[in-house]
Motif scaffolding. Sequence first.
Motif, short mmCIF file in Angstrom:
data_model
loop_
_atom_site.label_atom_id
_atom_site.label_comp_id
_atom_site.label_asym_id
_atom_site.label_seq_id
_atom_site.Cartn_x
_atom_site.Cartn_y
_atom_site.Cartn_z
N ARG A 1 -35.52 5.74 -18.08
CA ARG A 1 -35.35 4.42 -18.70
C ARG A 1 -35.13 3.43 -17.54
O ARG A 1 -34.01 3.18 -17.11
CB ARG A 1 -34.17 4.41 -19.66
CG ARG A 1 -33.98 3.09 -20.41
CD ARG A 1 -35.12 2.86 -21.42
NE ARG A 1 -34.90 1.66 -22.19
CZ ARG A 1 -34.27 1.62 -23.37
NH1 ARG A 1 -33.78 2.72 -23.89
NH2 ARG A 1 -34.14 0.48 -24.02
N CYS A 2 -36.21 2.88 -17.05
CA CYS A 2 -36.18 2.05 -15.86
C CYS A 2 -36.04 0.56 -16.18
O CYS A 2 -35.89 -0.26 -15.28
CB CYS A 2 -37.43 2.28 -15.02
SG CYS A 2 -38.98 2.08 -15.93
N HIS A 3 -36.11 0.24 -17.46
CA HIS A 3 -36.05 -1.17 -17.88
C HIS A 3 -35.71 -1.18 -19.36
O HIS A 3 -35.94 -0.20 -20.08
CB HIS A 3 -37.42 -1.83 -17.64
CG HIS A 3 -37.46 -3.31 -17.83
ND1 HIS A 3 -37.60 -3.89 -19.08
CD2 HIS A 3 -37.39 -4.34 -16.94
CE1 HIS A 3 -37.62 -5.20 -18.94
NE2 HIS A 3 -37.49 -5.51 -17.67
N GLN A 4 -35.15 -2.29 -19.82
CA GLN A 4 -34.83 -2.41 -21.24
C GLN A 4 -36.05 -2.15 -22.12
O GLN A 4 -35.93 -1.63 -23.23
CB GLN A 4 -34.28 -3.81 -21.53
CG GLN A 4 -33.91 -4.04 -22.99
CD GLN A 4 -33.38 -5.44 -23.24
OE1 GLN A 4 -33.21 -6.22 -22.32
NE2 GLN A 4 -33.11 -5.75 -24.50
N SER A 5 -37.23 -2.47 -21.59
CA SER A 5 -38.45 -2.37 -22.41
C SER A 5 -39.39 -1.26 -21.98
O SER A 5 -40.50 -1.16 -22.51
CB SER A 5 -39.21 -3.71 -22.36
OG SER A 5 -38.41 -4.76 -22.86
N PRO B 1 -40.24 -4.47 -7.65
CA PRO B 1 -39.55 -4.02 -8.86
C PRO B 1 -40.51 -3.42 -9.89
O PRO B 1 -40.37 -3.66 -11.10
CB PRO B 1 -38.91 -5.31 -9.38
CG PRO B 1 -39.90 -6.36 -9.03
CD PRO B 1 -40.50 -5.93 -7.70
N THR B 2 -41.48 -2.66 -9.43
CA THR B 2 -42.52 -2.14 -10.33
C THR B 2 -42.91 -0.72 -9.95
O THR B 2 -43.17 -0.42 -8.78
CB THR B 2 -43.77 -3.02 -10.27
OG1 THR B 2 -43.43 -4.37 -10.57
CG2 THR B 2 -44.82 -2.55 -11.26
N PHE B 3 -42.95 0.17 -10.93
CA PHE B 3 -43.53 1.49 -10.76
C PHE B 3 -45.03 1.39 -11.04
O PHE B 3 -45.45 0.79 -12.04
CB PHE B 3 -42.93 2.50 -11.74
CG PHE B 3 -41.56 2.99 -11.37
CD1 PHE B 3 -41.28 3.46 -10.10
CD2 PHE B 3 -40.54 3.00 -12.31
CE1 PHE B 3 -40.02 3.92 -9.76
CE2 PHE B 3 -39.28 3.46 -12.00
CZ PHE B 3 -39.02 3.92 -10.72
N ILE B 4 -45.84 1.97 -10.16
CA ILE B 4 -47.28 2.07 -10.40
C ILE B 4 -47.55 3.46 -10.96
O ILE B 4 -47.24 4.47 -10.32
CB ILE B 4 -48.09 1.84 -9.11
CG1 ILE B 4 -47.67 0.53 -8.44
CG2 ILE B 4 -49.58 1.84 -9.44
CD1 ILE B 4 -47.83 -0.71 -9.29
N MET B 5 -48.11 3.51 -12.14
CA MET B 5 -48.35 4.78 -12.81
C MET B 5 -49.74 5.32 -12.49
O MET B 5 -50.61 4.59 -12.01
CB MET B 5 -48.21 4.60 -14.32
CG MET B 5 -46.90 3.95 -14.78
SD MET B 5 -45.42 4.85 -14.27
CE MET B 5 -45.63 6.39 -15.16
N GLY C 1 -29.22 -2.59 -11.08
CA GLY C 1 -29.22 -1.15 -10.80
C GLY C 1 -30.53 -0.63 -10.27
O GLY C 1 -30.81 0.57 -10.35
N ILE C 2 -31.36 -1.50 -9.69
CA ILE C 2 -32.68 -1.08 -9.24
C ILE C 2 -32.60 0.01 -8.17
O ILE C 2 -33.42 0.94 -8.14
CB ILE C 2 -33.50 -2.29 -8.73
CG1 ILE C 2 -34.96 -1.87 -8.46
CG2 ILE C 2 -32.86 -2.92 -7.50
CD1 ILE C 2 -35.86 -3.05 -8.17
#
Length: 241
Positions: free
Chosen positions: A191-195, A209-213, A225-226
């Motif tokens: 759960r890396c973000h509220q959404s 601040p982004t995961f690349i999938m 909390g990043i």
Amino acid sequence: MMNIAIYDPSQEDGQALEALVRQMMEGKAEGPAEADTFTSLEKILDSMYTCQRVFDIVFLSTDGTADDMTELSQKVREYNRFCPIIFIGPQDISNLELMDIPGAAFIKKPLSEAVVEPALDKALAGYDPEKARHVLIRTARKTYDLLLDNLLYLSSCRRIVTLYTRQGFTFSCYTKLGDLEALISDRRFLRCHQSYLANMDYITNIVGPTFIMEGGAEVKIRQSGISKIKERYFAWALGRY
């Protein structure tokens, strides 16, 4: 309960094998099991692709050549990379060199319990319930059978949660992301973000601040909390979590 698919262009042969498999699974520790016969391979693949059904073991009728078996296994494992496969051939195919099809078993027609059971036992020995975990996701119109290993990430917007699979199939349901997180209950999912809820197995990079999938999709990381979120991912990637 395990789900078993049987592909054989001969419906009569497929249904005879289905009855045999159902009977044998009654006496197995993993049984009983549901078994379904298909005369079209594409129907099996479509049901897997669109999350209609997860199959734990697949029987595949083949012409007995190494190329044919390799092609068939690749099609099935595109949707379930851990699925044990049992090939059914017209001649003895057990001695073919098929190192690129790990865990496969081979049986020859005509089929009997003495022929099928050793192959079924080999497939069951290669079955991993944890890797094969799947959950039922109910929407207003239908129920999806989702293999967790195929789930890339989930995104939420105004109580509409959209689920994205590795194969590019998506569907949405009206619920809270936290409720689906609890249903999934799997350490792979962060759960890396509220959404957003991301499958850490398929994170390929981090850009700010982004995961690349896998496939290039971008999943946001919350600013609060990043560092801890990234640390948890790194621990998972290094096998320390």
